[in-house]
Design an enzyme around this catalytic site. Structure first.
Site, short mmCIF file in Angstrom:
data_model
loop_
_atom_site.label_atom_id
_atom_site.label_comp_id
_atom_site.label_asym_id
_atom_site.label_seq_id
_atom_site.Cartn_x
_atom_site.Cartn_y
_atom_site.Cartn_z
N ILE A 244 3.64 -2.83 -1.39
CA ILE A 244 4.59 -3.60 -2.40
C ILE A 244 4.19 -2.91 -3.81
O ILE A 244 5.04 -2.68 -4.51
CB ILE A 244 4.10 -4.99 -2.40
CG1 ILE A 244 4.59 -5.56 -1.29
CG2 ILE A 244 4.85 -5.60 -3.66
CD1 ILE A 244 4.35 -7.24 -0.78
N VAL A 287 -10.19 -3.08 -9.52
CA VAL A 287 -9.93 -4.36 -10.47
C VAL A 287 -10.96 -5.53 -10.79
O VAL A 287 -11.19 -6.08 -11.83
CB VAL A 287 -8.49 -5.06 -10.18
CG1 VAL A 287 -7.39 -4.02 -10.28
CG2 VAL A 287 -8.79 -5.61 -8.89
N TYR A 373 -7.69 -17.14 0.75
CA TYR A 373 -6.40 -16.51 0.31
C TYR A 373 -5.50 -17.35 -0.29
O TYR A 373 -4.91 -17.33 -1.52
CB TYR A 373 -5.73 -15.95 1.39
CG TYR A 373 -4.71 -14.84 1.16
CD1 TYR A 373 -4.54 -13.70 0.54
CD2 TYR A 373 -3.16 -15.13 1.43
CE1 TYR A 373 -3.50 -12.73 0.26
CE2 TYR A 373 -2.25 -14.92 1.10
CZ TYR A 373 -2.16 -13.32 0.53
OH TYR A 373 -1.26 -12.68 0.27
P1 NAD Z 1 -1.71 -3.70 1.00
O1 NAD Z 1 -2.88 -3.79 1.51
O2 NAD Z 1 -0.60 -2.58 1.52
O3 NAD Z 1 -1.77 -2.88 -0.41
C1 NAD Z 1 -2.62 -3.45 -1.46
C2 NAD Z 1 -3.18 -2.28 -2.46
O4 NAD Z 1 -4.07 -2.94 -3.18
C3 NAD Z 1 -3.79 -1.39 -1.68
O5 NAD Z 1 -3.36 -0.08 -2.17
C4 NAD Z 1 -5.24 -1.55 -1.92
O6 NAD Z 1 -6.04 -0.41 -1.99
C5 NAD Z 1 -5.01 -2.11 -3.36
N1 NAD Z 1 -6.59 -2.71 -3.62
C6 NAD Z 1 -6.81 -3.63 -2.75
N2 NAD Z 1 -8.39 -4.18 -3.52
C7 NAD Z 1 -8.31 -3.40 -4.65
C8 NAD Z 1 -9.18 -3.44 -5.87
N3 NAD Z 1 -10.47 -4.26 -5.81
N4 NAD Z 1 -8.96 -2.78 -6.76
C9 NAD Z 1 -7.76 -1.92 -7.11
N5 NAD Z 1 -6.95 -1.82 -5.78
C10 NAD Z 1 -7.00 -2.89 -4.90
O7 NAD Z 1 -1.06 -4.98 0.48
P2 NAD Z 1 0.59 -5.46 0.25
O8 NAD Z 1 1.34 -6.09 1.24
O9 NAD Z 1 1.25 -4.23 -0.24
O10 NAD Z 1 0.58 -6.65 -0.92
C11 NAD Z 1 0.52 -6.51 -2.06
C12 NAD Z 1 0.46 -7.98 -2.86
O11 NAD Z 1 1.31 -8.53 -2.14
C13 NAD Z 1 -1.08 -8.51 -2.69
O12 NAD Z 1 -1.43 -9.33 -3.69
C14 NAD Z 1 -0.73 -9.71 -1.25
O13 NAD Z 1 -1.44 -10.67 -1.52
C15 NAD Z 1 0.82 -10.02 -1.71
N6 NAD Z 1 1.69 -10.39 -0.56
C16 NAD Z 1 1.86 -9.63 0.48
C17 NAD Z 1 2.67 -10.28 1.56
C18 NAD Z 1 3.13 -9.32 2.68
O14 NAD Z 1 3.92 -10.03 3.53
N7 NAD Z 1 2.67 -7.90 2.82
C19 NAD Z 1 3.16 -11.40 1.58
C20 NAD Z 1 2.77 -12.19 0.38
C21 NAD Z 1 1.81 -11.76 -0.57
#
Ligand code: NAD
Length: 467
Positions: A244, A287, A373
């Protein structure tokens, strides 16, 4: 991760087999292929109606006309008088509806409606026409915020519109069509067009059955820069290497922003690839590092847009939840956001700055195994509400996007059964794409959302969880 059912049922043979077996056939959603256009509704018909006491017709007629829509009315529609007057005053041509013609969108000005009589006018407008709504079409209702309705009957009718919206969403989702409700607060009229440009176009393909509250824009806020709305802006996106976050970075850049993508040092390679694709700059930074805010402030300089997207899951029932998993999720998903912002508030943000946090519908519904979470994602909803007045003082805003099931590495790692359930239990019968979240974030980052502050918008295809 691809959705095999969606791919299969979209093929000619698959469509036939699915029909024969009575299988669900998720609709193919039409998403925006380019940035915001000056006249996005060129060639599209919008049928406009309203209650007999409609108050927003002038703003609606003008906005739809600016967007290039062909505005149609029917001679027997309720609320025709205010719509016609608004069009005459603004010298906007109205076309008369051809019986049975249908439309791309039905827009109903429900401001001023009261009690069951007012709701009957909404029924009279939509009931005979709803089956003629185009595939991937839009229904949009506009009302006064319930608290501004001025009477018990008005307050009641405003709330009734929410139930109507949620129920209709479950009826029209099969054809990829959506329905949303805009609640217009006092003084928020100048921000209606921006909201329409999002909710009536392909930029909001996966936003369904939601209520968007508009309030008076901050003094001096830009409310009418609709093409390349982010040109000249500097945006920071955390977790930008993939999923995302990468899509958010790409979509902000599409609308003219210069993007600084942040991700963990271990993801530096992937981050570099994403950033070079969009002409942005990568910053390898965890972060949760104590100096993360300081580094952003000193290495980026003045910032206009901050997107707190980095997030992780570490799922276990509370009885088995180890302390380090609890702490890790709390720190990455919530603690880091609060600490980074505290530092950025000390002079690193430009006036009118926008902050967007990524919540989750899991923070609204709760899930077994996700106490950590769920706490962080619900905490974000409270955080943006609490900070909104402070952001408004500097002409800015803070909002959150709550994704539903989105096709990313995070959801690809789920066990097969909950993954399939997560996808299908939604009015649009499919998971969303990262770009759906990116579009909502971009809306919040732009002048199109000048009337939105302190809100959380679900982008979930009307997922049934917590709704
Ligand atoms: P993902 O795991 O594909 O990507 C997350 C990114 O965050 C990764 O590139 C990771 O390296 C980075 N990251 C993690 N910890 C970090 C840190 N300490 N410092 C810097 N970067 C860090 O996840 P996604 O599905 O793309 O999710 C993105 C956001 O959307 C998240 O906050 C997640 O909770 C939220 N979300 C996702 C979904 C879904 O269905 N995919 C649903 C609801 C919410």
């Amino acid at each position: 991760m691809s959705d095999r059912l969606l791919d299969f049922t979209q093929s000619p043979l698959g469509k036939q087999i699915a029909g024969f077996l009575g299988m669900p056939t998720p609709p193919k959603l039409r998403r925006a292929k380019a940035g915001y256009a000056a006249q996005p509704l060129q060639g599209k018909t919008v049928l406009l109606g309203g209650g007999s006491a409609a108050q927003l017709s002038s703003a609606l007629v003008q906005a739809l006309n600016q967007m290039g829509a062909t505005i149609t009315v029917s001679s027997e529609l309720p609320g025709l008088a205010p719509v016609k007057k608004a069009a005459t005053d603004a010298k906007v041509p109205l076309k008369t509806e051809t019986v049975g013609e249908g439309a791309y969108a039905y827009v109903f000005d429900a401001s001023g409606i009261e009690g069951t009589d007012g709701l009957r006018q909404l029924y009279d407008f939509l009931q005979p026409r709803i089956s003629k709504l185009a595939a991937n079409g839009r229904v949009l209702l506009l009302s006064r915020a319930a608290a501004d309705a001025g009477s018990v009957a008005g307050y009641t009718a405003s709330m009734a519109l929410r139930g109507f919206t949620k129920s209709l969403g479950k009826e029209i989702g099969k054809k990829g069509a959506t329905v949303n409700l805009i609640e217009v607060g006092a003084g928020a009229e100048p921000t209606i067009e921006g909201a329409l440009r999002f909710l009536l176009t392909e930029h909001s393909a996966y936003v369904d059955a939601q209520f968007l509250a508009l309030t008076k824009p901050a003094k001096g806020a830009v409310v009418d820069q609709f093409v390349s709305p982010l040109s000249g802006k500097v945006a920071v996106v955390t977790g930008a290497a993939r999923g995302i976050g990468a899509s958010i970075a790409e979509t902000l850049a599409r609308e003219g922003a210069t993007v600084i993508g942040v991700d963990r040092p271990a993801e530096e390679g992937a981050l570099g690839l994403t950033m070079s694709r969009i002409g942005g700059r990568g910053l390898a930074l965890d972060v949760t590092a104590p100096d993360a805010g300081e580094r952003l402030a000193t290495e980026v300089g003045k910032i206009d847009i901050v997107v707190h997207n980095a997030g992780v899951t570490r799922d276990k029932m509370l009885r088995n939840m180890p302390t380090h998993w609890w702490d890790q999720v709390l720190e990455i998903n919530l603690g880091a956001i609060m600490r980074i912002n505290e530092r950025l508030f000390k002079g690193a943000l430009n006036e009118g700055a926008r902050i967007i946090c990524i919540s989750s519908i899991g923070g609204i519904s709760g899930n077994a195994g996700q106490t950590n979470y769920g706490a962080t994602k619900a905490g974000i909803i409270g955080y943006v509400e609490a900070l909104a007045p402070q952001m408004a003082k500097n002409g800015g805003a803070i909002n959150a996007v709550a994704p539903g099931f989105i096709e990313t590495q995070m959801t690809a790692a789920m066990p097969a059964v909950p993954r399939e359930v997560g996808r299908r239990l939604a009015s649009l019968n499919q998971g969303g794409q990262p770009v759906d979240i990116a579009e909502a974030v971009t809306f919040f980052a732009s002048p199109l959302a000048a009337g939105v502050n302190g809100r959380t918008l679900r982008v979930c295809g009307q997922n049934f969880m917590g709704a």
